[in-house]
Design a protein around this motif. Structure first.
Motif, short mmCIF file in Angstrom:
data_model
loop_
_atom_site.label_atom_id
_atom_site.label_comp_id
_atom_site.label_asym_id
_atom_site.label_seq_id
_atom_site.Cartn_x
_atom_site.Cartn_y
_atom_site.Cartn_z
N ARG A 68 -37.58 96.55 -15.31
CA ARG A 68 -36.32 95.32 -15.56
C ARG A 68 -37.17 93.84 -14.97
NH1 ARG A 68 -30.96 96.57 -14.22
NH2 ARG A 68 -32.40 98.22 -15.72
N TRP A 69 -38.23 93.56 -14.32
CA TRP A 69 -38.17 92.16 -14.05
C TRP A 69 -38.93 91.43 -15.36
CZ3 TRP A 69 -43.04 90.36 -15.43
CH2 TRP A 69 -43.73 91.64 -15.53
N LYS A 178 -29.93 91.80 -13.71
CA LYS A 178 -30.56 92.83 -12.36
C LYS A 178 -29.76 93.76 -12.04
CE LYS A 178 -32.81 91.48 -8.37
NZ LYS A 178 -32.58 92.79 -7.81
#
Length: 359
Positions: A68-69, A178
């Protein structure tokens, strides 16, 4: 009688009207909350728009096992790179056209005065309806000047608010990238059984409607602006790039937006060469027909399924109530409301079918 749908709907409408009446009487108490909500609403909406634009890219990256990051960082770098490329390529010609427009403003004003003077000199040969329209236009010049002055003052007053928005938008955007998948579970945990199932489907439908509308409308606006830019270059219209950028943002408003974008192009075309105004109209007509017959049906399909008359009514009503922001929000808000009402109606039909089977 109390179990009839029309009776329950009538009672519901009366209750809503009573609540609205009392709310209007004490609305001053809520004024600070409205100011705070309005301040937060604009950056939140911009963050939502950016999220839905980049969400397909995030899904694509995460399907390829990117964390995700990593997907968030890639999207942010891509957005910054695109903005930098856009400013580097489009910025100089836009600034040049803005500078030319400012320099030629006295010429445009003089030409407009000459046109008005010519019409005044030949009022006897002008039809009565056109004569009345000219008279109203002359009488409204002072009002227009006052409004324009207020707009300039408001522009400088909004500089601080714009800076505040530019700071908040990235925070909302990053948060949505996020944690957007956590919103629905957070809401659903307060419900269970059929209510939870219904709410889950409703939230899914709302997400689908918003995604389809935002992505589809921006794509349509871009394609329309591209067609108009090519047309303006072919006919040799001055300030083509500046007019097309304005058209891109106006085309986001369905049906009415393209005609708002058409007005300044028509005026500049007429002042450049009266015959050019005809060609501007032809380019706009070609762009509109291409959009209505090919672009919109293939991009939007039946996702929203809103009648054009409903769209125009909603836009006009929202514009009178909430100004430009209301115009932008009218159609997606209506689509979301329609999705909720459709799910409520589907539940009622299911209850009715079950009751008939049991009977």
């Amino acid at each position: 009688m109390t179990k009839k749908v029309w009776f329950q709907a009538g009672v519901g409408i009366l209750l809503v009207l009573v609540i609205v009446k009392f709310f209007m009487e004490i609305k001053g108490v809520f004024a600070p909350f409205f100011i705070i909500a309005k301040t937060i609403l604009v950056p939140l909406l911009l963050g939502v728009v950016l999220f839905y634009i980049t969400e397909p890219m995030q899904r694509f990256l995460e399907k390829r096992k990117m964390p995700r990051w990593g997907s968030i960082l890639t999207i942010l770098l891509s957005v910054v790179a695109l903005v930098w490329i856009f400013v580097a390529i489009v910025g100089p010609p836009v600034m040049k056209q803005v500078d030319n427009l400012v320099k030629n403003a006295p010429y445009f004003a003089k030409e407009t005065q000459n046109t008005v003077a010519y019409l005044l000199q030949h009022r006897d040969a002008v039809p009565q309806q056109l004569d009345d329209a000219i008279e109203k236009a002359i009488n409204s010049v002072q009002t227009i000047a006052v409004v324009f002055g207020k707009l300039i003052i408001q522009f400088f007053q909004s500089a601080v608010q714009t800076a505040f928005i530019l700071i908040l938008v990235p925070f909302f955007f990053i948060y949505l990238l996020k944690d957007h998948e956590k919103l629905a579970p957070f809401i659903l945990k307060f419900f269970s059984g059929k209510k939870k199932t219904w709410l889950q489907k409703t939230l899914h439908d709302i997400n689908t409607v918003l995604r389809s509308y935002i992505q589809g409308q921006l794509l349509i606006s871009f394609l329309l602006a591209l067609i108009m830019y090519i047309g303006y270059l072919i006919i040799g219209l001055d300030y083509a790039l500046l007019l097309v950028i304005f058209a891109f943002f106006m085309n986001v408003i369905p049906f009415i937006g393209p005609w708002i974008a058409f007005t300044p192009a028509l005026i500049i075309g007429f002042l450049q060469d009266p015959q050019l105004a005809i060609w501007v109209s032809v380019v706009t007509l070609i762009a509109q027909q291409t959009d209505s017959n090919f672009i919109t049906p293939n991009v939007m399909g039946k996702t929203l399924d809103i009648h054009p008359l409903t769209v125009i009514t909603l836009i006009l009503a929202a514009g009178n109530i909430a100004g430009f922001l209301g115009i932008l929000l009218a159609i997606p808000a209506y689509a979301v409301g329609k999705a909720i009402v459709s799910n409520i109606y589907e539940v009622r039909r299911e209850i009715k079918r079950t009751a008939m089977k049991d009977a």
